[in-house]
Design a protein around this motif. Structure first.
Motif, PDB file in Angstrom:
ATOM      1  N   PRO A  67       0.407  19.969  48.275  1.00  0.00           N
ATOM      2  CA  PRO A  67       1.379  18.993  47.777  1.00  0.00           C
ATOM      3  C   PRO A  67       2.783  19.603  47.861  1.00  0.00           C
ATOM      4  CG  PRO A  67      -0.426  19.296  46.212  1.00  0.00           C
ATOM      5  CD  PRO A  67      -0.571  20.360  47.256  1.00  0.00           C
ATOM      6  N   ALA A  68       3.777  18.786  48.152  1.00  0.00           N
ATOM      7  CA  ALA A  68       5.147  19.288  48.321  1.00  0.00           C
ATOM      8  C   ALA A  68       5.630  20.080  47.115  1.00  0.00           C
ATOM      9  CB  ALA A  68       6.089  18.129  48.610  1.00  0.00           C
ATOM     10  N   GLU A  69       5.196  19.692  45.916  1.00  0.00           N
ATOM     11  CA  GLU A  69       5.663  20.396  44.720  1.00  0.00           C
ATOM     12  C   GLU A  69       5.058  21.797  44.564  1.00  0.00           C
ATOM     13  OE1 GLU A  69       2.299  17.627  43.437  1.00  0.00           O
ATOM     14  OE2 GLU A  69       4.106  17.407  44.650  1.00  0.00           O
ATOM     15  N   LYS A  70       4.056  22.130  45.379  1.00  0.00           N
ATOM     16  CA  LYS A  70       3.441  23.464  45.343  1.00  0.00           C
ATOM     17  C   LYS A  70       4.021  24.384  46.420  1.00  0.00           C
ATOM     18  CE  LYS A  70       0.341  22.575  42.141  1.00  0.00           C
ATOM     19  NZ  LYS A  70       0.223  23.318  40.909  1.00  0.00           N
ATOM     20  N   PHE A  71       5.031  23.896  47.140  1.00  0.00           N
ATOM     21  CA  PHE A  71       5.654  24.643  48.233  1.00  0.00           C
ATOM     22  C   PHE A  71       7.112  24.899  47.892  1.00  0.00           C
ATOM     23  CE2 PHE A  71       8.126  24.887  52.133  1.00  0.00           C
ATOM     24  CZ  PHE A  71       7.367  25.715  52.936  1.00  0.00           C
ATOM     25  N   THR A  72       7.552  26.162  48.034  1.00  0.00           N
ATOM     26  CA  THR A  72       8.949  26.513  47.801  1.00  0.00           C
ATOM     27  C   THR A  72       9.476  27.285  49.006  1.00  0.00           C
ATOM     28  OG1 THR A  72       8.554  26.683  45.420  1.00  0.00           O
ATOM     29  CG2 THR A  72      10.561  27.715  46.265  1.00  0.00           C
ATOM     30  N   LEU A  73      10.464  26.724  49.658  1.00  0.00           N
ATOM     31  CA  LEU A  73      11.158  27.428  50.731  1.00  0.00           C
ATOM     32  C   LEU A  73      12.138  28.380  50.061  1.00  0.00           C
ATOM     33  CD1 LEU A  73      11.583  27.676  53.793  1.00  0.00           C
ATOM     34  CD2 LEU A  73      13.348  25.910  53.564  1.00  0.00           C
ATOM     35  N   THR A  74      11.911  29.681  50.216  1.00  0.00           N
ATOM     36  CA  THR A  74      12.738  30.661  49.509  1.00  0.00           C
ATOM     37  C   THR A  74      13.962  31.073  50.315  1.00  0.00           C
ATOM     38  OG1 THR A  74      11.309  32.454  50.287  1.00  0.00           O
ATOM     39  CG2 THR A  74      10.847  31.540  48.092  1.00  0.00           C
ATOM     40  N   THR A  75      13.858  31.104  51.634  1.00  0.00           N
ATOM     41  CA  THR A  75      15.010  31.392  52.492  1.00  0.00           C
ATOM     42  C   THR A  75      14.850  30.654  53.813  1.00  0.00           C
ATOM     43  OG1 THR A  75      13.996  33.348  53.505  1.00  0.00           O
ATOM     44  CG2 THR A  75      15.380  33.730  51.584  1.00  0.00           C
ATOM     45  N   GLY A  76      15.987  30.325  54.409  1.00  0.00           N
ATOM     46  CA  GLY A  76      15.964  29.826  55.772  1.00  0.00           C
ATOM     47  C   GLY A  76      16.130  28.340  55.988  1.00  0.00           C
ATOM     48  N   GLU A  77      16.451  27.578  54.950  1.00  0.00           N
ATOM     49  CA  GLU A  77      16.660  26.132  55.159  1.00  0.00           C
ATOM     50  C   GLU A  77      17.670  25.902  56.290  1.00  0.00           C
ATOM     51  OE1 GLU A  77      15.963  22.203  54.736  1.00  0.00           O
ATOM     52  OE2 GLU A  77      15.144  23.526  53.199  1.00  0.00           O
ATOM     53  N   ASP A  78      18.702  26.720  56.340  1.00  0.00           N
ATOM     54  CA  ASP A  78      19.742  26.576  57.359  1.00  0.00           C
ATOM     55  C   ASP A  78      19.297  27.051  58.736  1.00  0.00           C
ATOM     56  OD1 ASP A  78      19.652  29.239  56.458  1.00  0.00           O
ATOM     57  OD2 ASP A  78      21.748  29.581  56.971  1.00  0.00           O
TER      58      ASP A  78
END
Length: 119
Positions: free
Chosen positions: A46-57
């Motif tokens: 589920p999306a709420e169990k995923f955290t992008l910690t670096t690199g969105e850009d």
């Protein structure tokens, strides 16, 4: 189905990193055109169990076919370590390429084939 566990993962160069809580039972080997060519093994969270910690850009988005799954890949190294989309019920989910998770022994996983080419 096995219990959920916390994992870390990311792309080859390390620009994209994430944390996810999910089960790796089963892992899906899809034969659709993109998964087959990438060699992806997928597990879903589920999306709420995923955290992008670096690199969105650093992410580049690739949409094809029905244009509903955002196949994201690192603009530096080209590795697609996860994708974003929706489950059939409309809930947001993340498809994680298990090959990009840290410390996971692929030989211990229950890999199931999915006929994505036939959809």
């Amino acid at each position: 189905m096995s219990e959920s566990a916390k994992y870390t993962g990311g792309c080859h160069c390390g620009a994209v990193r994430y944390e996810v809580e999910m089960s790796l039972d089963p892992v899906i080997s899809c034969n659709c055109s993109i998964c087959r060519k990438r060699g992806a093994l997928l597990a879903f969270a589920p999306a709420e169990k995923f955290t992008l910690t670096t690199g969105e850009d650093r992410l580049t988005d690739y949409l094809f076919n029905h244009k509903v799954i955002h196949h994201l890949f690192c603009a530096s190294c080209g590795v697609g370590s996860f994708a974003r989309g929706r489950q059939p019920d409309g809930a947001e989910m993340v498809a994680v390429n298990v090959r990009c998770l840290d410390g996971v022994d692929l030989d211990t996983l229950d890999v199931r084939k999915f006929d994505g080419a036939g959809l």
